[in-house]
Design a protein around this motif. Structure first.
Motif, short mmCIF file in Angstrom:
data_model
loop_
_atom_site.label_atom_id
_atom_site.label_comp_id
_atom_site.label_asym_id
_atom_site.label_seq_id
_atom_site.Cartn_x
_atom_site.Cartn_y
_atom_site.Cartn_z
N GLN A 128 -22.44 83.14 47.33
CA GLN A 128 -21.04 81.87 48.10
C GLN A 128 -20.29 82.75 48.23
O GLN A 128 -19.64 82.26 49.04
N VAL A 154 -16.06 77.25 45.71
CA VAL A 154 -17.66 78.36 45.50
C VAL A 154 -18.30 77.32 44.37
O VAL A 154 -19.53 77.78 44.10
N ARG A 171 -20.61 74.39 44.83
CA ARG A 171 -21.30 74.91 45.24
C ARG A 171 -22.58 75.76 43.84
O ARG A 171 -24.00 75.62 44.60
#
Length: 126
Positions: A29, A44, A47
């Motif tokens: 990521q 990040v 995600r």
């Protein structure tokens, strides 16, 4: 005969089904974010489906920070890209998330003690 011989198929199948560790997911990521510019902890974490505080706690347990993870990924990517003599430092800077070649040169000097050009020459001579 195909690109893979029969002996490779079981190994490839195991690799494809191997569980991905949290560290590998984080690195993937961050690397994606680096290519777009400056990775943010919040994006990040979104995600990865975790809270920023949760990630910070995990990293702290390893003695690391989000910034250190990001810098390590940038350094490794810059090293890989510097191995390709057809890429200039400005292009590499952009691909590792820096606004210009000067910013990459300063960071690379801090990371390795040498300029990207010197690093490239030292690795091509080896």
């Amino acid at each position: 005969m195909g690109a893979f011989d029969d002996g490779d198929a079981p190994a490839l199948a195991r690799e494809a089904t191997r569980p991905v560790s949290g560290r590998e997911r984080l690195q993937a990521q961050v690397e994606e974010e680096v290519e777009r510019g400056e990775p943010s902890l919040a994006s990040v974490c979104a995600r990865l489906g975790m809270s920023p505080r949760g990630l910070q706690r995990r990293l702290k347990a390893e003695g690391r920070t989000f910034r250190e993870v990001t810098e390590d990924i940038r350094l490794e990517k810059a090293r890989r890209l510097l191995a390709d003599d057809s890429l200039n430092v400005a292009g590499i800077a952009e691909r590792v998330g820096y606004s210009d070649a000067r910013a990459l040169r300063r960071a690379f000097q801090r990371w390795t003690g040498m300029s990207p050009g010197r690093y490239r020459r030292s690795t091509s001579a080896a």
